[in-house]
Design a protein around this motif. Sequence first.
Motif, PDB file in Angstrom:
ATOM      1  N   CYS A 101       0.798  -1.233   0.000  1.00  0.00           N
ATOM      2  CA  CYS A 101       0.000   0.000   0.000  1.00  0.00           C
ATOM      3  C   CYS A 101       0.826   1.277   0.000  1.00  0.00           C
ATOM      4  O   CYS A 101       0.344   2.322   0.409  1.00  0.00           O
TER       5      CYS A 101
ATOM      6  N   ASP B  50      -1.903  -2.477  -5.627  1.00  0.00           N
ATOM      7  CA  ASP B  50      -2.564  -1.351  -6.293  1.00  0.00           C
ATOM      8  C   ASP B  50      -1.874  -1.161  -7.628  1.00  0.00           C
ATOM      9  O   ASP B  50      -0.927  -1.868  -7.953  1.00  0.00           O
TER      10      ASP B  50
ATOM     11  N   CYS C 280      -0.205   4.504  -8.509  1.00  0.00           N
ATOM     12  CA  CYS C 280      -0.957   5.078  -7.376  1.00  0.00           C
ATOM     13  C   CYS C 280      -0.175   5.074  -6.075  1.00  0.00           C
ATOM     14  O   CYS C 280      -0.644   5.610  -5.077  1.00  0.00           O
TER      15      CYS C 280
ATOM     16  N   CYS D 237      -5.942  -3.534  -8.302  1.00  0.00           N
ATOM     17  CA  CYS D 237      -6.367  -2.148  -8.140  1.00  0.00           C
ATOM     18  C   CYS D 237      -7.350  -2.056  -6.971  1.00  0.00           C
ATOM     19  O   CYS D 237      -8.331  -2.784  -6.923  1.00  0.00           O
ATOM     20  N   HIS D 238      -7.066  -1.152  -6.034  1.00  0.00           N
ATOM     21  CA  HIS D 238      -7.926  -0.981  -4.860  1.00  0.00           C
ATOM     22  C   HIS D 238      -8.580   0.391  -4.827  1.00  0.00           C
ATOM     23  O   HIS D 238      -8.821   0.948  -3.768  1.00  0.00           O
ATOM     24  N   ASN D 239      -8.854   0.952  -5.986  1.00  0.00           N
ATOM     25  CA  ASN D 239      -9.539   2.238  -5.990  1.00  0.00           C
ATOM     26  C   ASN D 239     -10.465   2.316  -7.189  1.00  0.00           C
ATOM     27  O   ASN D 239     -10.381   1.504  -8.112  1.00  0.00           O
ATOM     28  N   SER D 240     -11.341   3.292  -7.174  1.00  0.00           N
ATOM     29  CA  SER D 240     -12.276   3.463  -8.281  1.00  0.00           C
ATOM     30  C   SER D 240     -11.949   4.694  -9.110  1.00  0.00           C
ATOM     31  O   SER D 240     -12.581   4.941 -10.124  1.00  0.00           O
ATOM     32  N   TRP D 241     -10.968   5.461  -8.704  1.00  0.00           N
ATOM     33  CA  TRP D 241     -10.686   6.729  -9.360  1.00  0.00           C
ATOM     34  C   TRP D 241      -9.590   6.660 -10.416  1.00  0.00           C
ATOM     35  O   TRP D 241      -9.445   7.575 -11.216  1.00  0.00           O
TER      36      TRP D 241
ATOM     37  N   LYS E 189      -8.281   9.043   1.131  1.00  0.00           N
ATOM     38  CA  LYS E 189      -9.145   9.378  -0.004  1.00  0.00           C
ATOM     39  C   LYS E 189      -9.604   8.113  -0.728  1.00  0.00           C
ATOM     40  O   LYS E 189     -10.745   8.015  -1.168  1.00  0.00           O
ATOM     41  N   ASN E 190      -8.718   7.134  -0.845  1.00  0.00           N
ATOM     42  CA  ASN E 190      -9.067   5.897  -1.554  1.00  0.00           C
ATOM     43  C   ASN E 190     -10.183   5.135  -0.856  1.00  0.00           C
ATOM     44  O   ASN E 190     -11.034   4.545  -1.499  1.00  0.00           O
ATOM     45  N   LYS E 191     -10.178   5.106   0.464  1.00  0.00           N
ATOM     46  CA  LYS E 191     -11.205   4.379   1.213  1.00  0.00           C
ATOM     47  C   LYS E 191     -12.510   5.161   1.243  1.00  0.00           C
ATOM     48  O   LYS E 191     -13.584   4.587   1.264  1.00  0.00           O
ATOM     49  N   ASN E 192     -12.429   6.473   1.264  1.00  0.00           N
ATOM     50  CA  ASN E 192     -13.574   7.363   1.142  1.00  0.00           C
ATOM     51  C   ASN E 192     -14.596   7.228   2.271  1.00  0.00           C
ATOM     52  O   ASN E 192     -15.790   7.097   2.032  1.00  0.00           O
TER      53      ASN E 192
END
Length: 195
Positions: A5, A33, A37, A62-66, A132-135
């Motif tokens: 991470c 990830d 990133c 990938c562990h994000n949606s952005w 930000k990634n976890k939101n």
Amino acid sequence: NLISCGYIDISNKYIKLYNLLNDKNIDIIHIEDNIECINGIDQNFINTIYDDDRKWRVVETCHNSWFNISNKKYFPDGYSHCTYDQIEKFNSNISINSLVEYPIYKKEKDSEIENPYDSNKINVLSVGLWSKNKNHKNTIEIARNIKNDNIVFNIVGNYADNFKDYWEEIFYYISNNVKIWGEQSDLDKFYKNSD
């Protein structure tokens, strides 16, 4: 798994990791990830990992949606995705895409396990690092818009100093139906008692 991470200071360990890759005949490097990133990784080490003549295979999850796929600079041999959305997103990529779903089983609440919640309420759980990634900001905004005193949004996770610019502002507008638990070592009791 050499990179966790983005919190390992790889720049100081570059030589040691490079030797490890070559001396131990590593077969697979799994990066949790997209490499693009993860901040703070020595560029020479990234180039080594993705070298065209490498002896190992590289897999990313990938562990994000952005992340925008058009910003991809380094291409792994394959992706191990957690959701169908990620497969669709990375489908045009030249790498192999596979879905590794984690099974979700409905379990009865175990009366033997400590219940950290008010059992007279509906308890929603969000777990993860305050970033930000976890939101978690989204969870808090949803909680503010739900005007039901019987629903509590429980957030379990570390709020690390390196993400203070993200979480510090959010803490000022947390509504009464949100409970912050901080980092916990026994997540079972939270998972098993959530609704």
